[in-house]
Scaffold this motif. Structure first.
Motif, PDB file in Angstrom:
ATOM      1  N   LEU A   1       0.827  -1.212   0.000  1.00  0.00           N
ATOM      2  CA  LEU A   1       0.000   0.000   0.000  1.00  0.00           C
ATOM      3  C   LEU A   1       0.862   1.264   0.000  1.00  0.00           C
TER       4      LEU A   1
ATOM      5  N   HIS B   1      -2.939   4.310  -4.498  1.00  0.00           N
ATOM      6  CA  HIS B   1      -3.972   3.466  -3.924  1.00  0.00           C
ATOM      7  C   HIS B   1      -4.995   4.334  -3.201  1.00  0.00           C
TER       8      HIS B   1
ATOM      9  N   ALA C   1      -7.912   0.291   0.731  1.00  0.00           N
ATOM     10  CA  ALA C   1      -7.365  -0.106   2.031  1.00  0.00           C
ATOM     11  C   ALA C   1      -8.483  -0.503   2.987  1.00  0.00           C
TER      12      ALA C   1
END
Length: 352
Positions: free
Chosen positions: A198, A261, A266
């Motif tokens: 991430l 991202h 997430a």
């Protein structure tokens, strides 16, 4: 020899003389637990699954030799059927001696089991499931536990299989589960690789905070829901989905490296990872009085470990991206490819 029948259950003994019996002496010390367990030798052989012929049954030396040859499966059986929880954390024992003795005209296997401790426990839970399912539902085990200078007697039966002694202090609960959360995140390589993936491509602290916050909120939600048993998912599905989350993020880093991202990614995958975090808590024996403290402390430990990982990794990635642009062009894809391979291998292993 432990002859607890005469002390704690004389009427029980006379009423159930034909049923298999067991005796336990559990001594809790500062550096360990000494457990002397006596079980009907034939019933034990039936439960474990090794053969005892008529000759061996009549000759103690022969029966002891056969039993000793099966030490490993006996130890595995006892660690899964007599579970010890010290301050709510599981420990496993090691058989140090195997003997044979005649009690009430029956041959009993005498097992000395040692459990290592680093300090005297405040709370001890014993879950006894031996013999009941495999050999004799009417089996009973008369137990005596010596802990903290006090003695307690108990009878394990098919209906009553758990003994709980003592109570942990609030500080011990918090420390135990905080450390457990730290260990879980640092040994959970799939979670670590997901978090690192991430971070790749993130250039600003604000973006990192949004990703970490979204991931934290999501996995905290499902960790609580799963631990409190409001929502349950099959472990195989959860572990496979975690592996796929790693594959997805790695593929995005490889084929679309300039795209950041989004926090919702997430958050979405954080929901799945939360079920994975809950797995270890579900394996522990947590009473209602321990549950809230354990859940909060465990989650704080996870967050502390996660924050430490981000604090160590993000500056390195940021430095590489700003100062070594040429190197970063092949370092990022190389790292992401390695992460992809790990994620794919984990998926194959867990799904099939």
């Amino acid at each position: 020899m432990i002859v607890l029948m005469l002390v704690i259950a004389p009427s029980f003994a006379s009423a159930h003389a034909s049923n298999s019996e067991g005796y336990s002496l559990i001594e809790v010390k500062n550096t360990g637990i000494a457990y002397q367990l006596q079980l009907d030798a034939v019933e034990l052989s039936h439960a474990i699954g090794f053969q005892v012929d008529e000759e061996a049954n009549a000759v103690p030396e022969r029966l002891q030799s056969i039993t000793s040859a099966n030490k490993v499966p006996i130890e595995e059986y006892l660690n899964t059927h007599i579970r010890m929880y010290v301050d709510s954390l599981p420990i496993e024992g090691t058989i140090t001696e195997i003997g044979m003795e005649t009690i009430n005209e029956k041959l009993f296997t005498i097992l000395s089991i040692s459990y290592a401790l680093t300090k005297a426990p405040e709370n001890l839970i014993v879950q006894y499931d031996a013999i009941f399912e495999e050999s004799d539902p009417s089996h009973a085990n008369m137990a005596k536990v010596i802990m903290g200078g006090k003695q307690q007697e108990f009878i394990f039966t098919y209906e009553v299989r758990e003994l709980n002694i003592g109570e942990m202090s609030a500080f011990t609960k918090i420390k135990q589960f905080f450390v457990l959360g730290l260990k879980h995140i640092f040994t959970g390589y799939d979670h670590i690789l997901f978090v690192i993936s991430l971070l790749i491509g993130a250039m600003k602290v604000r973006h990192i905070l949004s990703l970490v916050t979204a991931f934290t909120i999501a996995h905290s939600m499902t960790l609580a829901l799963a631990t409190l048993e409001f929502v349950q998912l099959p472990g195989k599905f959860v572990e496979s989905a975690i592996a796929l989350s790693i594959v997805y993020v790695a593929l995005k880093n490889i084929f679309n490296p300039d795209s950041k991202h989004a926090p919702w990614i997430a958050f979405a995958f954080g929901l799945i990872h939360g079920f994975g975090f809950a797995g270890i808590l579900s394996e522990l024996h947590l009473g209602k009085s321990h549950l809230a403290t354990a859940l909060i402390s465990f989650n704080v430990g996870i967050e502390a470990g996660q924050l430490l990982i981000v604090s160590l990794v993000f500056p390195i990635l940021l430095y590489l991206s700003k100062n070594f642009a040429r190197i970063n062009k092949w370092v990022t894809p190389s790292i992401s490819t390695a992460v992809l391979l790990f994620g794919f291998a984990w998926f194959i292993e867990r799904a099939f």
